[in-house]
Design a protein around this motif. Structure first.
Motif, PDB file in Angstrom:
ATOM      1  N   LEU A  95       0.836  -1.198   0.000  1.00 47.84           N
ATOM      2  CA  LEU A  95       0.000   0.000   0.000  1.00 47.84           C
ATOM      3  C   LEU A  95       0.868   1.243   0.000  1.00 47.84           C
ATOM      4  O   LEU A  95       1.890   1.297   0.686  1.00 47.84           O
ATOM      5  CB  LEU A  95      -0.916  -0.008   1.231  1.00 47.84           C
ATOM      6  CG  LEU A  95      -1.788   1.227   1.476  1.00 47.84           C
ATOM      7  CD1 LEU A  95      -3.181   0.815   1.956  1.00 47.84           C
ATOM      8  CD2 LEU A  95      -1.161   2.160   2.518  1.00 47.84           C
ATOM      9  N   SER A  96       0.478   2.236  -0.793  1.00 47.51           N
ATOM     10  CA  SER A  96       1.135   3.541  -0.802  1.00 47.51           C
ATOM     11  C   SER A  96       0.251   4.546  -0.084  1.00 47.51           C
ATOM     12  O   SER A  96      -0.977   4.486  -0.194  1.00 47.51           O
ATOM     13  CB  SER A  96       1.369   4.037  -2.233  1.00 47.51           C
ATOM     14  OG  SER A  96       2.267   3.209  -2.924  1.00 47.51           O
ATOM     15  N   ASN A  97       0.873   5.475   0.628  1.00 46.32           N
ATOM     16  CA  ASN A  97       0.107   6.564   1.236  1.00 46.32           C
ATOM     17  C   ASN A  97       1.078   7.647   1.677  1.00 46.32           C
ATOM     18  O   ASN A  97       2.296   7.479   1.571  1.00 46.32           O
ATOM     19  CB  ASN A  97      -0.732   6.068   2.422  1.00 46.32           C
ATOM     20  CG  ASN A  97      -2.081   6.781   2.522  1.00 46.32           C
ATOM     21  OD1 ASN A  97      -2.149   8.009   2.449  1.00 46.32           O
ATOM     22  ND2 ASN A  97      -3.149   6.007   2.683  1.00 46.32           N
ATOM     23  N   SER A  98       0.535   8.748   2.145  1.00 40.74           N
ATOM     24  CA  SER A  98       1.386   9.813   2.652  1.00 40.74           C
ATOM     25  C   SER A  98       1.874   9.435   4.051  1.00 40.74           C
ATOM     26  O   SER A  98       1.236   8.664   4.767  1.00 40.74           O
ATOM     27  CB  SER A  98       0.625  11.142   2.690  1.00 40.74           C
ATOM     28  OG  SER A  98      -0.612  10.986   3.348  1.00 40.74           O
ATOM     29  N   LYS A  99       3.027   9.989   4.418  1.00 41.89           N
ATOM     30  CA  LYS A  99       3.601   9.701   5.728  1.00 41.89           C
ATOM     31  C   LYS A  99       3.013  10.680   6.741  1.00 41.89           C
ATOM     32  O   LYS A  99       3.602  11.709   7.074  1.00 41.89           O
ATOM     33  CB  LYS A  99       5.125   9.812   5.684  1.00 41.89           C
ATOM     34  CG  LYS A  99       5.799   9.382   6.977  1.00 41.89           C
ATOM     35  CD  LYS A  99       7.303   9.541   6.907  1.00 41.89           C
ATOM     36  CE  LYS A  99       7.951   9.128   8.230  1.00 41.89           C
ATOM     37  NZ  LYS A  99       9.423   9.318   8.195  1.00 41.89           N
ATOM     38  N   THR A 100       1.839  10.335   7.245  1.00 40.48           N
ATOM     39  CA  THR A 100       1.185  11.146   8.269  1.00 40.48           C
ATOM     40  C   THR A 100       1.105  10.327   9.551  1.00 40.48           C
ATOM     41  O   THR A 100       1.148   9.088   9.514  1.00 40.48           O
ATOM     42  CB  THR A 100      -0.240  11.552   7.844  1.00 40.48           C
ATOM     43  OG1 THR A 100      -1.039  10.357   7.709  1.00 40.48           O
ATOM     44  CG2 THR A 100      -0.232  12.306   6.522  1.00 40.48           C
ATOM     45  N   PRO A 101       0.977  10.990  10.695  1.00 37.41           N
ATOM     46  CA  PRO A 101       0.821  10.249  11.954  1.00 37.41           C
ATOM     47  C   PRO A 101      -0.356   9.272  11.907  1.00 37.41           C
ATOM     48  O   PRO A 101      -0.276   8.170  12.467  1.00 37.41           O
ATOM     49  CB  PRO A 101       0.596  11.357  12.995  1.00 37.41           C
ATOM     50  CG  PRO A 101       1.294  12.550  12.417  1.00 37.41           C
ATOM     51  CD  PRO A 101       1.086  12.452  10.933  1.00 37.41           C
ATOM     52  N   PHE A 102      -1.442   9.667  11.253  1.00 36.90           N
ATOM     53  CA  PHE A 102      -2.619   8.806  11.160  1.00 36.90           C
ATOM     54  C   PHE A 102      -2.296   7.501  10.432  1.00 36.90           C
ATOM     55  O   PHE A 102      -2.638   6.405  10.902  1.00 36.90           O
ATOM     56  CB  PHE A 102      -3.753   9.554  10.444  1.00 36.90           C
ATOM     57  CG  PHE A 102      -4.980   8.720  10.211  1.00 36.90           C
ATOM     58  CD1 PHE A 102      -5.830   8.390  11.251  1.00 36.90           C
ATOM     59  CD2 PHE A 102      -5.288   8.267   8.930  1.00 36.90           C
ATOM     60  CE1 PHE A 102      -6.960   7.609  11.036  1.00 36.90           C
ATOM     61  CE2 PHE A 102      -6.422   7.497   8.695  1.00 36.90           C
ATOM     62  CZ  PHE A 102      -7.253   7.163   9.755  1.00 36.90           C
ATOM     63  N   ILE A 103      -1.616   7.600   9.297  1.00 38.87           N
ATOM     64  CA  ILE A 103      -1.307   6.407   8.495  1.00 38.87           C
ATOM     65  C   ILE A 103      -0.251   5.538   9.173  1.00 38.87           C
ATOM     66  O   ILE A 103      -0.379   4.303   9.227  1.00 38.87           O
ATOM     67  CB  ILE A 103      -0.852   6.815   7.074  1.00 38.87           C
ATOM     68  CG1 ILE A 103      -2.015   7.462   6.305  1.00 38.87           C
ATOM     69  CG2 ILE A 103      -0.305   5.614   6.312  1.00 38.87           C
ATOM     70  CD1 ILE A 103      -3.217   6.559   6.080  1.00 38.87           C
ATOM     71  N   THR A 104       0.789   6.149   9.701  1.00 32.76           N
ATOM     72  CA  THR A 104       1.847   5.352  10.337  1.00 32.76           C
ATOM     73  C   THR A 104       1.325   4.637  11.592  1.00 32.76           C
ATOM     74  O   THR A 104       1.754   3.526  11.892  1.00 32.76           O
ATOM     75  CB  THR A 104       3.068   6.224  10.691  1.00 32.76           C
ATOM     76  OG1 THR A 104       2.642   7.358  11.452  1.00 32.76           O
ATOM     77  CG2 THR A 104       3.766   6.706   9.428  1.00 32.76           C
ATOM     78  N   GLU A 105       0.384   5.255  12.297  1.00 33.43           N
ATOM     79  CA  GLU A 105      -0.231   4.586  13.446  1.00 33.43           C
ATOM     80  C   GLU A 105      -1.161   3.471  12.993  1.00 33.43           C
ATOM     81  O   GLU A 105      -1.194   2.372  13.576  1.00 33.43           O
ATOM     82  CB  GLU A 105      -1.015   5.614  14.278  1.00 33.43           C
ATOM     83  CG  GLU A 105      -1.811   5.035  15.443  1.00 33.43           C
ATOM     84  CD  GLU A 105      -0.950   4.418  16.533  1.00 33.43           C
ATOM     85  OE1 GLU A 105      -1.475   3.556  17.274  1.00 33.43           O
ATOM     86  OE2 GLU A 105       0.248   4.782  16.650  1.00 33.43           O
ATOM     87  N   LEU A 106      -1.891   3.729  11.922  1.00 35.77           N
ATOM     88  CA  LEU A 106      -2.857   2.761  11.400  1.00 35.77           C
ATOM     89  C   LEU A 106      -2.178   1.461  10.983  1.00 35.77           C
ATOM     90  O   LEU A 106      -2.711   0.363  11.197  1.00 35.77           O
ATOM     91  CB  LEU A 106      -3.609   3.384  10.213  1.00 35.77           C
ATOM     92  CG  LEU A 106      -4.961   2.811   9.807  1.00 35.77           C
ATOM     93  CD1 LEU A 106      -5.964   2.876  10.946  1.00 35.77           C
ATOM     94  CD2 LEU A 106      -5.493   3.549   8.583  1.00 35.77           C
ATOM     95  N   TYR A 107      -0.994   1.588  10.386  1.00 41.49           N
ATOM     96  CA  TYR A 107      -0.306   0.405   9.848  1.00 41.49           C
ATOM     97  C   TYR A 107       0.958   0.058  10.643  1.00 41.49           C
ATOM     98  O   TYR A 107       1.881  -0.552  10.113  1.00 41.49           O
ATOM     99  CB  TYR A 107       0.056   0.647   8.376  1.00 41.49           C
ATOM    100  CG  TYR A 107      -1.157   0.700   7.470  1.00 41.49           C
ATOM    101  CD1 TYR A 107      -1.715  -0.462   6.951  1.00 41.49           C
ATOM    102  CD2 TYR A 107      -1.743   1.925   7.143  1.00 41.49           C
ATOM    103  CE1 TYR A 107      -2.832  -0.412   6.125  1.00 41.49           C
ATOM    104  CE2 TYR A 107      -2.867   1.985   6.320  1.00 41.49           C
ATOM    105  CZ  TYR A 107      -3.400   0.807   5.814  1.00 41.49           C
ATOM    106  OH  TYR A 107      -4.507   0.854   4.998  1.00 41.49           O
ATOM    107  N   LYS A 108       0.992   0.420  11.922  1.00 43.22           N
ATOM    108  CA  LYS A 108       2.215   0.289  12.711  1.00 43.22           C
ATOM    109  C   LYS A 108       2.688  -1.153  12.873  1.00 43.22           C
ATOM    110  O   LYS A 108       3.876  -1.402  13.085  1.00 43.22           O
ATOM    111  CB  LYS A 108       2.033   0.927  14.087  1.00 43.22           C
ATOM    112  CG  LYS A 108       0.959   0.271  14.951  1.00 43.22           C
ATOM    113  CD  LYS A 108       0.793   1.031  16.264  1.00 43.22           C
ATOM    114  CE  LYS A 108      -0.312   0.404  17.129  1.00 43.22           C
ATOM    115  NZ  LYS A 108      -0.508   1.162  18.377  1.00 43.22           N
TER     116      LYS A 108
END
Length: 285
Positions: free
Chosen positions: A235-248
Motif C-alpha cells: 500500500l502507498s500513502n502519505s507519511k502522516t501520523p494517522f497512516i503510520t499509526e494505522l499500519y504500525k
C-alpha cells in the motif's frame, strides 16, 4: 516479478495526481517475484500495472469516466484515435467540451466520445489535474499549453495491445469488491487517495465520492483481512501520523516523491510517503 515480454511503450495515457512513475524502481524492489493474479483497485493512470504487465490482472476504480477510458482503449481503439484527432487546443473549444457533462444528454454520448473527451481534457487542462466537483463534473480550467500531445497514438496502441493480449479484468467498483476474489499467491497493490498532510492539502477531487479517514480505516480493515488470508499486499500513502499509526504492525518503508500536480507551484516538490508491506520482500524473491 519478471516479465520478459514487457513493452516499454505501454505506460500511463493520462496525467494523474499521485501517479507512481517516479517511484517504480522503489516499488519494483519490493514486488514478489511470483504472482498468480495482480490486483490494483485504485488503478488511476496505471503506472504500476503497465510497469509489471502481469499476464493476469484485476483492475478497478470508482471513477466511471476513468474506467470507461480503459474499456474503450481495449475495445474501440481506432474509433477513439479518430475522435481524439478532432479536438482543438483552443480555450473556447476546451470549455465547450468541458461543459458537456453539465448537459441533459451527456449520458446519451457514446463511451468512445466520453473517453475521447476525458483524454482531451486531461491533456489540455491546467497542470493535467483530473478533478471533479461535488456533482461529479470536470472542473479544471484550461491549461494554455502551446502544443499538448492530445493524440499519443503509440502509447494508446501499446496499452490496447497489453489489455487485449493479457487477461485483464476491468471493473468500475469499490476497492473492497475489486479484491474480493483475491487468494493466496496473488498480489494486491493499493494506491488510494492519500491521507492529507495538512487541513488544506487534501486532494480527493478525482472522484465524486471522496476518500476520508473513515474510508482509510475501512481500507486498513480490508488490508488486514487479506493479510489474514495469506495474500501479499503493498500500500502507498502519505507519511502522516494517522497512516503510520494505522499500519504500525506492518513493514513500513519511507520513500520520497516529487509531486508536480498542484494548483500552487509553491506546494510542489518532495514529499514524504510510505510503502506498507504485509510481507518480508526478501522471502518473496
Amino acid at each position: 516479478m519478471a516479465n520478459n515480454r514487457i513493452n516499454p511503450l505501454a505506460r500511463p495515457f493520462l496525467k494523474w495526481a499521485g501517479g507512481k512513475r517516479q517511484l517504480l524502481e522503489e516499488i519494483n524492489t519490493h514486488v514478489p517475484n511470483k504472482i498468480n493474479t495482480y490486483y490494483e483497485p485504485f488503478i488511476g493512470a496505471g503506472a504500476v500495472l503497465f510497469n509489471l504487465q502481469a499476464k493476469k490482472a484485476v483492475i478497478g476504480d470508482t471513477n466511471s469516466e476513468l474506467i470507461n477510458c480503459y474499456h474503450v482503449i481495449k475495445d474501440n481503439l481506432d474509433e477513439l484515435i479518430e475522435d481524439l484527432n478532432k479536438h482543438k487546443n483552443e480555450k473556447d473549444y476546451f470549455y465547450s467540451i468541458r461543459e458537456l457533462d453539465r448537459t441533459e444528454n451527456y449520458n446519451d454520448l457514446s463511451p468512445i466520445i466520453k473517453a475521447s473527451r476525458i483524454i482531451y481534457l486531461n491533456k489540455t487542462c491546467y497542470n493535467g489535474l483530473f478533478r471533479v466537483n461535488s456533482q461529479g463534473q470536470f472542473n479544471t480550467p484550461f491549461g494554455k499549453y502551446k502544443n499538448p500531445k492530445i493524440v499519443d497514438e503509440i502509447v494508446l496502441k501499446a496499452v490496447s495491445k497489453y489489455l487485449n493480449n493479457s487477461h485483464v479484468k476491468i471493473q468500475n467498483c469499490d476497492f473492497e469488491e475489486c479484491v474480493s476474489a483475491a487468494k493466496k499467491g496473488d498480489f494486491v497493490y493499493f494506491d488510494p487517495p492519500y491521507d492529507p498532510v495538512s487541513d488544506t492539502a487534501s486532494f480527493t477531487g478525482y472522484d465524486i465520492n471522496g476518500f476520508n479517514k473513515d474510508q482509510q480505516q475501512r481500507l486498513k480493515d480490508v488490508f488486514e483481512e487479506l493479510t489474514n488470508n495469506g495474500i501479499n499486499c503493498m500500500l502507498s500513502n502519505s507519511k502522516t501520523p494517522f497512516i503510520t499509526e494505522l499500519y504500525k504492525e506492518y513493514n513500513i518503508i519511507n520513500v520520497s516523491a516529487t509531486r508536480n500536480i498542484n494548483s500552487k507551484a509553491s506546494k510542489r516538490g518532495k514529499i514524504e510517503e510510505v510503502l506498507v508491506l504485509n510481507y518480508d520482500p526478501k522471502n518473496t524473491k
